[in-house]
Design a protein around this motif. Structure first.
Motif, PDB file in Angstrom:
ATOM      1  N   THR A 286       0.761  -1.186   0.058  1.00 11.87           N
ATOM      2  CA  THR A 286      -0.075  -0.040   0.045  1.00 11.87           C
ATOM      3  C   THR A 286       0.792   1.232  -0.083  1.00 11.87           C
ATOM      4  N   VAL A 287       2.244   1.304  -0.031  1.00 14.86           N
ATOM      5  CA  VAL A 287       3.048   2.364  -0.071  1.00 14.86           C
ATOM      6  C   VAL A 287       3.756   2.217  -1.285  1.00 14.86           C
ATOM      7  N   GLU A 288       3.593   3.521  -2.095  1.00 12.65           N
ATOM      8  CA  GLU A 288       3.810   3.485  -3.397  1.00 12.65           C
ATOM      9  C   GLU A 288       5.453   3.541  -3.627  1.00 12.65           C
ATOM     10  N   TYR A 289       6.248   4.157  -2.588  1.00  8.24           N
ATOM     11  CA  TYR A 289       7.842   4.279  -2.815  1.00  8.24           C
ATOM     12  C   TYR A 289       8.260   2.763  -2.473  1.00  8.24           C
ATOM     13  N   GLU A 290       7.622   2.063  -2.076  1.00  6.42           N
ATOM     14  CA  GLU A 290       8.234   0.662  -1.969  1.00  6.42           C
ATOM     15  C   GLU A 290       8.445  -0.213  -3.082  1.00  6.42           C
ATOM     16  N   VAL A 291       7.446   0.265  -4.253  1.00 13.66           N
ATOM     17  CA  VAL A 291       7.491  -0.523  -5.354  1.00 13.66           C
ATOM     18  C   VAL A 291       8.750  -0.069  -6.301  1.00 13.66           C
ATOM     19  N   ARG A 292       9.269  -1.063  -6.581  1.00  9.50           N
ATOM     20  CA  ARG A 292      10.626  -1.002  -7.202  1.00  9.50           C
ATOM     21  C   ARG A 292      10.459  -1.803  -8.627  1.00  9.50           C
ATOM     22  N   GLU A 293      10.844  -1.307  -9.710  1.00 12.68           N
ATOM     23  CA  GLU A 293      10.989  -1.810 -11.038  1.00 12.68           C
ATOM     24  C   GLU A 293      11.692  -3.334 -11.005  1.00 12.68           C
ATOM     25  N   ASP A 294      12.633  -3.664 -10.232  1.00 13.00           N
ATOM     26  CA  ASP A 294      13.342  -4.882 -10.402  1.00 13.00           C
ATOM     27  C   ASP A 294      12.735  -5.773  -9.360  1.00 13.00           C
ATOM     28  N   GLU A 295      11.901  -5.324  -8.628  1.00 15.62           N
ATOM     29  CA  GLU A 295      11.006  -6.496  -7.655  1.00 15.62           C
ATOM     30  C   GLU A 295       9.707  -6.746  -8.277  1.00 15.62           C
ATOM     31  N   ASP A 296       9.007  -7.907  -7.871  1.00  8.89           N
ATOM     32  CA  ASP A 296       7.568  -8.027  -8.213  1.00  8.89           C
ATOM     33  C   ASP A 296       6.812  -7.765  -7.458  1.00  8.89           C
ATOM     34  N   ILE A 297       6.575  -6.655  -6.830  1.00 11.21           N
ATOM     35  CA  ILE A 297       5.680  -6.206  -5.886  1.00 11.21           C
ATOM     36  C   ILE A 297       4.700  -5.197  -6.745  1.00 11.21           C
ATOM     37  N   GLN A 298       3.328  -5.201  -6.624  1.00 11.56           N
ATOM     38  CA  GLN A 298       2.352  -4.685  -7.003  1.00 11.56           C
ATOM     39  C   GLN A 298       1.847  -3.647  -6.018  1.00 11.56           C
ATOM     40  N   TYR A 299       1.751  -2.655  -6.671  1.00 13.13           N
ATOM     41  CA  TYR A 299       1.105  -1.100  -5.588  1.00 13.13           C
ATOM     42  C   TYR A 299      -0.422  -1.325  -5.831  1.00 13.13           C
ATOM     43  N   ILE A 300      -1.160  -1.400  -4.427  1.00 15.46           N
ATOM     44  CA  ILE A 300      -2.651  -1.068  -4.208  1.00 15.46           C
ATOM     45  C   ILE A 300      -2.990   0.345  -3.719  1.00 15.46           C
ATOM     46  N   ASP A 301      -3.800   0.774  -4.314  1.00 15.74           N
ATOM     47  CA  ASP A 301      -4.237   2.168  -3.863  1.00 15.74           C
ATOM     48  C   ASP A 301      -5.749   1.868  -3.453  1.00 15.74           C
ATOM     49  N   GLN A 302      -6.403   0.943  -3.308  1.00 15.51           N
ATOM     50  CA  GLN A 302      -7.562   0.937  -2.770  1.00 15.51           C
ATOM     51  C   GLN A 302      -7.692   0.036  -1.547  1.00 15.51           C
ATOM     52  N   GLU A 303      -8.957  -0.197  -0.914  1.00 14.82           N
ATOM     53  CA  GLU A 303      -9.086  -1.168   0.306  1.00 14.82           C
ATOM     54  C   GLU A 303      -9.310  -2.158  -0.155  1.00 14.82           C
ATOM     55  N   VAL A 304      -9.481  -2.832  -1.340  1.00 15.93           N
ATOM     56  CA  VAL A 304     -10.049  -3.975  -1.783  1.00 15.93           C
ATOM     57  C   VAL A 304      -9.027  -4.561  -2.638  1.00 15.93           C
ATOM     58  N   LEU A 305      -8.772  -5.747  -2.751  1.00 13.51           N
ATOM     59  CA  LEU A 305      -7.781  -6.386  -3.772  1.00 13.51           C
ATOM     60  C   LEU A 305      -8.673  -7.458  -4.202  1.00 13.51           C
ATOM     61  N   ASP A 306      -8.431  -7.425  -5.716  1.00 13.82           N
ATOM     62  CA  ASP A 306      -9.065  -8.292  -6.515  1.00 13.82           C
ATOM     63  C   ASP A 306      -8.049  -9.166  -7.199  1.00 13.82           C
ATOM     64  N   LEU A 307      -7.935 -10.530  -6.591  1.00 12.65           N
ATOM     65  CA  LEU A 307      -7.048 -11.471  -6.966  1.00 12.65           C
ATOM     66  C   LEU A 307      -7.093 -12.111  -8.143  1.00 12.65           C
ATOM     67  N   LEU A 308      -8.588 -12.103  -8.953  1.00 11.90           N
ATOM     68  CA  LEU A 308      -8.801 -12.568  -9.924  1.00 11.90           C
ATOM     69  C   LEU A 308      -8.005 -12.389 -11.197  1.00 11.90           C
ATOM     70  N   PRO A 309      -7.638 -11.120 -11.649  1.00  5.24           N
ATOM     71  CA  PRO A 309      -6.383 -11.079 -12.638  1.00  5.24           C
ATOM     72  C   PRO A 309      -5.213 -11.763 -12.347  1.00  5.24           C
ATOM     73  N   TYR A 310      -4.869 -12.028 -11.227  1.00  3.08           N
ATOM     74  CA  TYR A 310      -3.467 -12.488 -11.015  1.00  3.08           C
ATOM     75  C   TYR A 310      -3.715 -14.248 -11.057  1.00  3.08           C
ATOM     76  N   ILE A 311      -4.813 -14.572 -10.673  1.00  4.56           N
ATOM     77  CA  ILE A 311      -5.238 -15.922 -10.867  1.00  4.56           C
ATOM     78  C   ILE A 311      -5.250 -16.378 -12.505  1.00  4.56           C
TER      79      ILE A 311
END
Length: 179
Positions: free
Chosen positions: A86-111
């Motif tokens: 949920t913290v935008e500055y933690e997202v780096r291009e070399d890591e596989d971390i996705q940024y969430i800017d909402q209170e609900v996460l939809d996992l279906l696209p990743y599935i």
């Protein structure tokens, strides 16, 4: 498959299990002809501001045989790890971390993405015999090697006998002189 971030943080480690409909994958441009509902089971852990989803996807899809194009059932089971923050500055291009800017996460696209990564390049039917091979279609026929050689010889012979239409008037030139 939607998750409330507050609930996950409050109940971490959070376990989940569900059956998901992913038949949208059948309509995409890939080899999947049919796919059953998939079972997703996993756990979410929280490490600082990072949510780590570890889950298993199990299901069955129907793919075309690489030799005969008949339907081949293919069971799959894949394990996936997806990380979100949920913290935008933690997202780096070399890591596989996705940024969430909402209170609900939809996992279906990743599935769906993980299922598409699981589709094999080729599958072969166990019943792939010459009896059930599709032997002809619009504009093509499947030939045995002997038939192909005979057809090739016949075509070469016809090419030799064929006269160029521009030279057709000269075809009987020598016949007229002998008379």
């Amino acid at each position: 498959m939607k998750f409330s971030l507050q609930k996950i943080k409050r109940e971490a480690p959070y376990e989940f299990s569900d059956t998901v409909n992913v038949d949208e994958l059948e309509r995409m441009d890939n080899d999947i002809r049919e796919i059953t509902d998939v079972k997703v089971k996993g756990e979410v852990t929280v490490k600082g501001d990072t949510l780590i989803f570890r889950y298993t996807i199990k299901g069955k899809m129907t793919l075309p045989c690489a030799r005969t194009l008949v339907d081949v059932p293919y069971e799959f089971s894949t394990q996936a790890i997806d990380q979100f923050t949920t913290v935008e500055y933690e997202v780096r291009e070399d890591e596989d971390i996705q940024y969430i800017d909402q209170e609900v996460l939809d996992l279906l696209p990743y599935i769906k993405e993980n299922i598409l990564l699981e589709v094999p390049l080729r599958v072969y039917s166990d019943e792939a015999t010459m009896d059930n091979i599709i032997s002809e279609g619009t504009g093509w026929d499947l030939l045995q090697e002997e038939d192909h050689e005979q057809l090739k010889a016949k075509n070469e012979e016809e090419e030799k006998e064929k006269v160029d239409p521009r030279l057709s008037s000269l075809k009987n030139y020598f016949d007229d002189k002998n008379d």
